[in-house]
Design an enzyme around this catalytic site. Structure first.
Site, short mmCIF file in Angstrom:
data_model
loop_
_atom_site.label_atom_id
_atom_site.label_comp_id
_atom_site.label_asym_id
_atom_site.label_seq_id
_atom_site.Cartn_x
_atom_site.Cartn_y
_atom_site.Cartn_z
N ALA A 67 0.86 -1.18 0.00
CA ALA A 67 0.00 0.00 0.00
C ALA A 67 0.90 1.23 0.00
CB ALA A 67 -0.88 -0.01 1.24
N GLY A 106 0.41 -5.29 0.77
CA GLY A 106 -0.68 -5.25 -0.21
C GLY A 106 -0.28 -5.84 -1.54
N GLU A 109 -0.86 -9.36 -1.17
CA GLU A 109 -2.31 -9.59 -1.07
C GLU A 109 -2.98 -9.55 -2.44
OE1 GLU A 109 -2.61 -6.57 2.08
OE2 GLU A 109 -3.72 -8.07 3.21
N GLU A 129 3.66 -5.48 7.42
CA GLU A 129 2.73 -4.52 8.02
C GLU A 129 2.98 -4.26 9.51
OE1 GLU A 129 1.92 -6.78 5.82
OE2 GLU A 129 0.38 -6.05 4.46
N1 T1G Z 1 4.60 3.53 0.01
C1 T1G Z 1 5.05 4.74 -0.37
N2 T1G Z 1 6.34 4.98 -0.70
C2 T1G Z 1 7.18 3.94 -0.65
C3 T1G Z 1 6.77 2.64 -0.27
C4 T1G Z 1 5.41 2.45 0.07
N3 T1G Z 1 4.93 1.28 0.42
N4 T1G Z 1 7.86 1.83 -0.33
C5 T1G Z 1 8.89 2.58 -0.73
N5 T1G Z 1 8.49 3.84 -0.93
C6 T1G Z 1 9.32 4.95 -1.39
C7 T1G Z 1 10.41 5.30 -0.38
O1 T1G Z 1 9.89 6.20 0.60
C8 T1G Z 1 11.43 5.97 -1.29
O2 T1G Z 1 10.93 7.27 -1.57
C9 T1G Z 1 11.33 5.17 -2.58
O3 T1G Z 1 10.03 4.54 -2.55
C10 T1G Z 1 12.39 4.09 -2.69
O4 T1G Z 1 12.30 3.33 -1.47
C11 T1G Z 1 -2.84 -3.04 2.61
C12 T1G Z 1 -1.50 -1.77 4.55
C13 T1G Z 1 10.15 -1.50 -1.30
C14 T1G Z 1 12.02 -2.75 -0.20
O5 T1G Z 1 6.25 -2.07 4.04
O6 T1G Z 1 10.51 -1.87 2.33
O7 T1G Z 1 0.73 -2.85 2.17
O8 T1G Z 1 12.74 8.59 -0.39
O9 T1G Z 1 14.59 4.04 -0.70
O10 T1G Z 1 15.92 0.56 -0.54
O11 T1G Z 1 -2.13 -4.84 3.89
O12 T1G Z 1 11.07 0.82 0.20
O13 T1G Z 1 12.84 8.17 -2.86
O14 T1G Z 1 11.10 9.72 -1.91
O15 T1G Z 1 13.31 2.20 0.48
O16 T1G Z 1 15.14 -0.18 -2.87
C15 T1G Z 1 3.77 -2.74 3.01
C16 T1G Z 1 8.03 -0.60 2.39
C17 T1G Z 1 3.01 -1.46 3.18
C18 T1G Z 1 7.30 -1.87 1.93
C19 T1G Z 1 12.48 -0.71 -1.58
N6 T1G Z 1 4.98 -2.49 2.23
N7 T1G Z 1 9.12 -0.28 1.49
O17 T1G Z 1 13.67 -0.45 -0.86
O18 T1G Z 1 14.21 1.83 -1.85
S1 T1G Z 1 1.61 -1.67 4.24
C20 T1G Z 1 6.13 -2.15 2.84
C21 T1G Z 1 10.29 -0.95 1.57
C22 T1G Z 1 0.50 -2.56 3.32
C23 T1G Z 1 -1.64 -3.77 3.12
C24 T1G Z 1 -0.77 -2.94 4.01
C25 T1G Z 1 11.37 -0.50 0.63
C26 T1G Z 1 11.49 -1.39 -0.61
P1 T1G Z 1 11.96 8.53 -1.70
P2 T1G Z 1 13.66 2.89 -0.78
P3 T1G Z 1 14.83 0.42 -1.55
#
Ligand code: T1G
Length: 697
Positions: A67, A106, A109, A129
């Site tokens: 998400a 997500g 999912e 999450e």
């Molecule tokens: N949402 C918004 N921005 C995100 C994002 C996300 N999920 N993931 C990464 N970014 C942005 C990050 O802030 C950065 O932005 C750029 O992308 C590159 O990220 C419904 C509710 C995917 C492994 O927890 O673990 O789904 O600083 O520098 O080192 O049940 O980002 O360049 O402006 O980290 O290659 C679940 C979180 C959400 C994944 C990539 N997903 N992200 O790592 O690059 S909750 C996560 C990460 C959810 C559902 C629930 C890592 C990455 P900027 P980065 P990276």
């Protein structure tokens, strides 16, 4: 020809296959426009003439990273992800998801709601999450058990653990691992579905075998180990409902997800997620870093050996200098032990460890061996004279363009730069012990530090997988300057009536991994003692001074390293040192203090408000760029509870006006220590928060 379904989703028909491409760089976060486009594309292809299979793939470096975390806390915009997943699952045309890169939360999912899943070898997947203070909220806790069972889902959903393609295949989360690129894998997978060689089925229609024993055990373990956290327990509850009707389980999962979304822990954990990334946004970000092909370390003590270990683990050749062979032998032993720890933690193979020690580590007593080294970190005794001598000698032998850094915890980098002919090449790189484990690196920018040298410090941090925070020059930079202040608040409370163990326990209940007195014992009481002696000549006589720790050090009790300090070590668990109570009593008598009792909340309030006050002054002095930088320092260097987001994020939960009221109330007893920072008054008068000062981070 691709038909746009939204700004970030397009689809096309190739033969009997409907292809859906997701393109929301950089990681295909499931933002509103991606959800809307995916829903539209599935619906359109579901009724398109001749389409007998649909394949969804990502055009960025990830299928769907999850998400869009930036939308958390805002009013949800339809379609929400659960609705998109239901539409995919309900499709009469079979849908196959091509999972690659970070397919998390997500993203997983969405893949689970498809009727088959094919992964590329670079897949990293799971339910992170809970690390963000929420739970899978789009069917993950209900659909995953229908493929991999309750036990495996409990593991993934309550730990946030990420798994690779092989493990996902073993668990049954995916049906195939194929080579990319994603678009071709999508066409190939669709062809297999049409041929009947790739089975498709609705995940929600698969049975789930109850596993009450594992569920009960997980629930017990979470109650014992994660009682301070909100989300993991709710993740377990949701997974436990997967053995019932899907629609009821989905409804309850969503309710639990929304409870987590509303919790302050979600706000804190999301803030911590972005803090780790925001700190890279520095004025020098566009400067080109110098190449770092080799690392030099002067000093093989705990810190020098730790820094050398970090360099070796990052694949850098390391040259370490000490004064004599005995010191080098000790350094080699420390580095070997550090690497053994990495082997034990599964971070390094034993052969790789042997190769690092044999091939990548050079030990020397001659600084001339740094003649071709790209970046040298001085980590010798915390004395300005000793350090200046090292910098003079490095300046004479190192190549032009070599970066000269000091690992000093407190001292003035400008005074080190001043003894060299190359002030532009000098900066502070303040590592945190143990340097090969702690992720924080304070990059201290002196008056003359060149922009590309600061950028080089940040590039080194990336190589070492550390979180770099830019700091200006002052005594203690960001973290230690603030630490020195709030530690005094803890000392005052001990003389005023609280015991060290009560203070530690109150702060551990607040969420710190260790309280301040246990931390001091771990770090070594002699370090603080040396700092107090160094600062004694300049100490303001108006400042209340507590000599308890000095008395302890005078007995040679330096904490863990001597077996006793505030606590006694050597038994199963550290126990309070009974001698300390007598020392405290003496100090109370000398200070004519009548001890009083403290509630734990007051201990936390005083400790945190002292921390926030000095942090506000560090901000006001321009030593830290933004509040979020200070949060990162404490999250990655001082064991600050991640679910609270950092001291500045926590300050906003109290508010500037209330903080001022508290400080002014405390000032009645000690106007010198408790002073309202000008920045706090500014926030109160303008109605701003520390978060407002992060804008643009
Ligand atoms: N949402 C918004 N921005 C995100 C994002 C996300 N999920 N993931 C990464 N970014 C942005 C990050 O802030 C950065 O932005 C750029 O992308 C590159 O990220 C419904 C509710 C995917 C492994 O927890 O673990 O789904 O600083 O520098 O080192 O049940 O980002 O360049 O402006 O980290 O290659 C679940 C979180 C959400 C994944 C990539 N997903 N992200 O790592 O690059 S909750 C996560 C990460 C959810 C559902 C629930 C890592 C990455 P900027 P980065 P990276």
């Amino acid at each position: 020809m691709m038909t746009p379904a939204s700004d970030t989703v397009s689809y096309e028909i190739v033969g009997r296959t409907g292809l859906i491409e997701l393109n929301n760089p950089p990681v295909n976060a499931a933002s509103h426009h991606l959800r809307h486009g995916l829903m539209q594309a599935v619906r359109a292809l579901g009724v398109a003439d001749g389409v007998e299979v649909i394949a969804i793939y990502g055009a960025t470096r990830a299928f769907i990273a999850g998400a869009d975390i930036r939308e958390f806390g805002k009013t949800p915009v339809e379609p929400i992800l659960p609705a998109v997943c239901l539409a995919i699952e309900a499709s009469d045309v079979p849908v196959v998801a091509i999972m690659h890169g970070a397919t998390l939360g997500g993203g997983l999912e969405v893949a689970l709601s498809a009727h088959a899943r094919v992964a590329l070898p670079d897949l990293v997947t799971g339910f992170p999450e809970v690390t963000l203070g929420v739970i899978p909220g789009a069917g993950g806790t209900q659909r995953a058990p229908r493929l991999i069972g309750v036990a495996a889902t409990l593991d993934l959903a309550t730990t946030g653990r990420r798994i690779m393609a092989d493990e996902a295949m073993e668990l049954g989360l995916i049906d195939r691992i194929v080579d990319g690129p994603a678009r071709y894998a999508a066409i190939a997978a669709a062809t297999e579905v049409l041929k009947g060689s790739l089975t498709t089925r609705r995940t929600g229609e698969q049975p789930v075998t109850p596993d009450p024993d594992v569920l009960a055990e997980t629930t017990r373990n979470l109650a014992a180990s994660q009682s301070h956290l909100f989300a993991p327990h709710r993740a377990a509850e949701a997974v436990g409902l997967s053995t019932g009707p899907l629609d009821k389980g989905l409804a309850r999962e969503r309710a639990l997800f929304n409870e987590c979304l509303a919790s302050p822990q979600r706000a804190g954990l999301i803030h911590a997620f972005f803090a780790e990334r925001a700190v890279a946004k520095i004025p020098e970000a566009d400067a080109t870093p110098r190449d770092i092909g080799s690392l030099g370390v002067v000093g093989g003590g705990t810190m020098g050996s730790g820094i050398a270990t970090a360099g070796l683990l990052a694949g850098l050749p390391v040259t370490l200098a000490e004064q004599d062979d005995d010191a080098l032998d000790r350094a080699f032993g420390t580095i070997s032990r550090n690497l053994d720890g990495a082997v034990k933690r599964g971070k390094l193979g034993s052969e790789a460890r042997d190769a690092l020690l044999a091939e990548d580590l050079i030990l020397t007593t001659d600084l001339a061996d740094f003649a071709r080294t790209d970046l040298i970190v001085e980590a010798v005794f915390e004395d300005m004279g000793v350090k200046q001598d090292i910098f003079r000698r490095l300046d004479a032998v190192c190549k032009p363009g070599a970066v000269l850094a000091s690992n000093t915890s407190y001292l003035d980098i400008n005074k080190l730069a001043a003894v060299t002919q190359r002030p532009g090449d000098v900066l502070g790189l303040h590592f945190f012990s143990p340097a090969h484990v702690m992720r924080l690196l304070e990059v201290v920018v002196a008056d003359g530090t060149a922009a590309e040298v600061t950028a080089t410090g940040f590039a080194l941090a990336r190589k070492l997988r550390k979180v770099a925070v830019r700091s200006g020059v002052c005594d203690g930079f960001i973290g230690n300057r603030i630490l020195a202040h709030y530690r005094k608040a803890a000392d005052y409370m001990v003389v005023d009536g609280a015991s060290p163990q009560q203070v530690d326990r109150a702060l551990e209940t607040f969420g710190f991994a260790m309280g301040p007195f246990a931390v001091s014992d771990l770090a070594g009481l002699d370090i603080g003692w040396a700092t107090r002696k160094r600062l004694a000549p300049t100490r303001d006589p108006a400042e209340r001074y507590v000599a308890v720790a000095d008395r302890i050090c005078e007995r040679g009790w330096f904490g863990r390293k001597t077996g006793q300090g505030f606590y006694l070590y050597g038994k199963e668990r550290p126990v309070p040192n009974p001698e300390i109570a007598r020392i405290i009593e003496d100090e109370r008598t000398k200070a004519s203090v009548t001890p009083r009792s403290f509630e734990d909340q007051e201990i936390v309030d005083r400790y945190m408000i002292a921390m926030i006050s000095e942090a506000a002054r560090v901000l006001g002095d321009g030593i830290a760029q933004r509040p979020i930088d200070i949060d990162a320092v404490f999250l990655f260097g001082y064991g600050f509870p991640r679910f609270r987001g950092g001291p500045m994020h926590y300050a906003d939960t109290i508010g500037a006006a209330a903080l001022i009221d508290r400080i002014e109330a405390y000032a009645a007893e000690d106007a010198f220590f408790w002073q309202v920072p000008p920045l706090l008054r500014h926030l109160a008068s303008t109605g701003q928060t520390f978060a407002d000062l992060n804008k643009g981070a």
